[in-house]
Design a protein around this motif. Structure first.
Motif, PDB file in Angstrom:
ATOM      1  N   MET A 187       0.441  -1.096   0.119  1.00  0.00           N
ATOM      2  CA  MET A 187      -0.555  -0.200  -0.044  1.00  0.00           C
ATOM      3  C   MET A 187       0.753   0.777   0.323  1.00  0.00           C
ATOM      4  O   MET A 187       1.885   1.625   0.872  1.00  0.00           O
ATOM      5  CB  MET A 187      -1.093   0.118   1.173  1.00  0.00           C
ATOM      6  N   LYS A 188       0.354   1.947  -0.988  1.00  0.00           N
ATOM      7  CA  LYS A 188       1.316   3.221  -0.836  1.00  0.00           C
ATOM      8  C   LYS A 188       0.755   4.612  -0.831  1.00  0.00           C
ATOM      9  O   LYS A 188      -0.935   4.470  -0.742  1.00  0.00           O
ATOM     10  CB  LYS A 188       1.393   3.088  -2.104  1.00  0.00           C
ATOM     11  N   LEU A 189       1.264   5.107   0.499  1.00  0.00           N
ATOM     12  CA  LEU A 189       1.317   6.429   1.009  1.00  0.00           C
ATOM     13  C   LEU A 189       1.180   7.023   0.268  1.00  0.00           C
ATOM     14  O   LEU A 189       2.030   7.994   0.231  1.00  0.00           O
ATOM     15  CB  LEU A 189       1.431   6.151   2.399  1.00  0.00           C
ATOM     16  N   THR A 190      -0.019   8.258   0.223  1.00  0.00           N
ATOM     17  CA  THR A 190       0.716   9.196  -0.435  1.00  0.00           C
ATOM     18  C   THR A 190       0.473  10.687   0.567  1.00  0.00           C
ATOM     19  O   THR A 190       0.380  10.471   1.553  1.00  0.00           O
ATOM     20  CB  THR A 190      -0.614   9.813  -2.020  1.00  0.00           C
ATOM     21  N   LYS A 191       0.805  11.623  -0.415  1.00  0.00           N
ATOM     22  CA  LYS A 191       1.364  13.063   0.942  1.00  0.00           C
ATOM     23  C   LYS A 191      -0.126  13.460   1.380  1.00  0.00           C
ATOM     24  O   LYS A 191      -0.819  13.523   1.874  1.00  0.00           O
ATOM     25  CB  LYS A 191       1.813  13.943   0.108  1.00  0.00           C
ATOM     26  N   GLU A 192      -1.386  13.225   0.015  1.00  0.00           N
ATOM     27  CA  GLU A 192      -3.211  13.781   0.929  1.00  0.00           C
ATOM     28  C   GLU A 192      -3.155  12.460   2.038  1.00  0.00           C
ATOM     29  O   GLU A 192      -3.630  12.947   3.174  1.00  0.00           O
ATOM     30  CB  GLU A 192      -4.025  13.959  -0.637  1.00  0.00           C
ATOM     31  N   LYS A 193      -3.407  11.311   1.613  1.00  0.00           N
ATOM     32  CA  LYS A 193      -3.292  10.492   2.685  1.00  0.00           C
ATOM     33  C   LYS A 193      -3.306  10.596   3.962  1.00  0.00           C
ATOM     34  O   LYS A 193      -3.227   9.865   4.948  1.00  0.00           O
ATOM     35  CB  LYS A 193      -3.008   8.657   2.162  1.00  0.00           C
ATOM     36  N   LEU A 194      -1.707  10.445   3.726  1.00  0.00           N
ATOM     37  CA  LEU A 194      -0.798  10.691   5.423  1.00  0.00           C
ATOM     38  C   LEU A 194      -1.226  12.063   6.096  1.00  0.00           C
ATOM     39  O   LEU A 194      -1.473  11.718   7.446  1.00  0.00           O
ATOM     40  CB  LEU A 194       1.074  11.230   4.230  1.00  0.00           C
ATOM     41  N   GLU A 195      -1.712  13.531   5.745  1.00  0.00           N
ATOM     42  CA  GLU A 195      -2.113  14.346   6.149  1.00  0.00           C
ATOM     43  C   GLU A 195      -3.410  14.499   6.399  1.00  0.00           C
ATOM     44  O   GLU A 195      -4.033  14.579   7.571  1.00  0.00           O
ATOM     45  CB  GLU A 195      -2.299  15.580   5.114  1.00  0.00           C
ATOM     46  N   GLN A 196      -4.629  13.632   5.469  1.00  0.00           N
ATOM     47  CA  GLN A 196      -6.092  12.830   6.421  1.00  0.00           C
ATOM     48  C   GLN A 196      -5.595  12.609   7.375  1.00  0.00           C
ATOM     49  O   GLN A 196      -6.063  12.427   8.339  1.00  0.00           O
ATOM     50  CB  GLN A 196      -6.845  13.228   4.856  1.00  0.00           C
ATOM     51  N   LEU A 197      -4.367  11.256   7.289  1.00  0.00           N
ATOM     52  CA  LEU A 197      -4.497  10.398   8.456  1.00  0.00           C
ATOM     53  C   LEU A 197      -4.053  11.072  10.471  1.00  0.00           C
ATOM     54  O   LEU A 197      -4.346  11.123  11.013  1.00  0.00           O
ATOM     55  CB  LEU A 197      -3.505   9.619   8.313  1.00  0.00           C
ATOM     56  N   ILE A 198      -3.011  12.345   9.430  1.00  0.00           N
ATOM     57  CA  ILE A 198      -2.567  12.745  10.498  1.00  0.00           C
ATOM     58  C   ILE A 198      -3.550  13.790  11.488  1.00  0.00           C
ATOM     59  O   ILE A 198      -3.511  13.928  12.241  1.00  0.00           O
ATOM     60  CB  ILE A 198      -1.287  13.913  10.145  1.00  0.00           C
ATOM     61  N   MET A 199      -4.493  14.653  10.222  1.00  0.00           N
ATOM     62  CA  MET A 199      -5.755  15.317  10.613  1.00  0.00           C
ATOM     63  C   MET A 199      -6.630  14.133  11.635  1.00  0.00           C
ATOM     64  O   MET A 199      -6.876  15.115  12.948  1.00  0.00           O
ATOM     65  CB  MET A 199      -5.975  16.048   9.543  1.00  0.00           C
ATOM     66  N   GLU A 200      -6.742  12.753  11.587  1.00  0.00           N
ATOM     67  CA  GLU A 200      -7.958  12.383  11.909  1.00  0.00           C
ATOM     68  C   GLU A 200      -7.509  12.727  13.783  1.00  0.00           C
ATOM     69  O   GLU A 200      -8.675  11.834  14.300  1.00  0.00           O
ATOM     70  CB  GLU A 200      -8.137  11.328  10.911  1.00  0.00           C
ATOM     71  N   GLU A 201      -5.985  11.985  13.312  1.00  0.00           N
ATOM     72  CA  GLU A 201      -5.701  11.588  14.687  1.00  0.00           C
ATOM     73  C   GLU A 201      -5.475  13.124  15.505  1.00  0.00           C
ATOM     74  O   GLU A 201      -5.644  12.756  16.883  1.00  0.00           O
ATOM     75  CB  GLU A 201      -3.764  11.571  14.440  1.00  0.00           C
ATOM     76  N   LEU A 202      -4.983  13.963  14.734  1.00  0.00           N
ATOM     77  CA  LEU A 202      -4.916  15.058  16.286  1.00  0.00           C
ATOM     78  C   LEU A 202      -6.428  15.743  16.262  1.00  0.00           C
ATOM     79  O   LEU A 202      -7.215  16.227  17.149  1.00  0.00           O
ATOM     80  CB  LEU A 202      -4.958  16.906  14.826  1.00  0.00           C
ATOM     81  N   SER A 203      -7.887  15.466  15.194  1.00  0.00           N
ATOM     82  CA  SER A 203      -8.799  16.051  16.018  1.00  0.00           C
ATOM     83  C   SER A 203      -9.454  15.036  16.898  1.00  0.00           C
ATOM     84  O   SER A 203     -10.274  15.654  17.806  1.00  0.00           O
ATOM     85  CB  SER A 203      -9.567  15.709  14.619  1.00  0.00           C
ATOM     86  N   GLU A 204      -9.258  13.823  16.936  1.00  0.00           N
ATOM     87  CA  GLU A 204      -9.054  12.674  18.416  1.00  0.00           C
ATOM     88  C   GLU A 204      -8.737  13.210  19.221  1.00  0.00           C
ATOM     89  O   GLU A 204      -9.746  13.328  20.207  1.00  0.00           O
ATOM     90  CB  GLU A 204      -8.977  11.697  17.323  1.00  0.00           C
ATOM     91  N   ALA A 205      -7.468  13.712  19.206  1.00  0.00           N
ATOM     92  CA  ALA A 205      -6.765  14.236  20.050  1.00  0.00           C
ATOM     93  C   ALA A 205      -7.054  15.424  20.561  1.00  0.00           C
ATOM     94  O   ALA A 205      -7.203  15.233  21.951  1.00  0.00           O
ATOM     95  CB  ALA A 205      -5.430  14.279  19.784  1.00  0.00           C
ATOM     96  N   THR A 206      -7.871  16.584  19.629  1.00  0.00           N
ATOM     97  CA  THR A 206      -7.897  17.718  20.096  1.00  0.00           C
ATOM     98  C   THR A 206      -9.296  17.080  20.946  1.00  0.00           C
ATOM     99  O   THR A 206      -9.836  17.731  22.013  1.00  0.00           O
ATOM    100  CB  THR A 206      -8.685  18.442  18.778  1.00  0.00           C
TER     101      THR A 206
END
Length: 94
Positions: A1-20
């Protein structure tokens, strides 16, 4: 599975929103506990201020045996020696 820059940003944003979201819940919980603690302290302060000391009776010593019916009966018995005076079904003696 290839992580694109967009997918990586989306995963990071989801993690941040959950933490927030978790942080917000924790802040709300801490605020509630703080307010609850302050409320308990305030209620305890009010109870301490409203505590009254027991009031002592103005007349010290033995209580006065006061029965107005018997007292009136005794007075009548003194005045009219030949009367039979009764109070509450009992004959009053001198």
């Amino acid at each position: 599975m290839k992580l694109t820059k967009e997918k990586l940003e989306q995963l990071i944003m989801e993690e941040l929103s959950e933490a927030t979201g978790e942080q917000k819940r924790q802040q709300r919980r801490d605020t509630y506990h703080s307010k609850e603690k302050d409320r308990r302290k305030f209620k305890a302060r009010i109870k301490r201020q409203n505590r009254t000391e027991p009031v002592e009776p103005s007349i010290k010593g033995d209580p006065i045996d006061f029965d107005p019916i018997k007292d009136l009966g005794k007075a009548m018995k003194k005045r009219y020696k030949d009367l039979e005076v009764r109070a509450n079904g009992e004959e009053i003696e001198d």
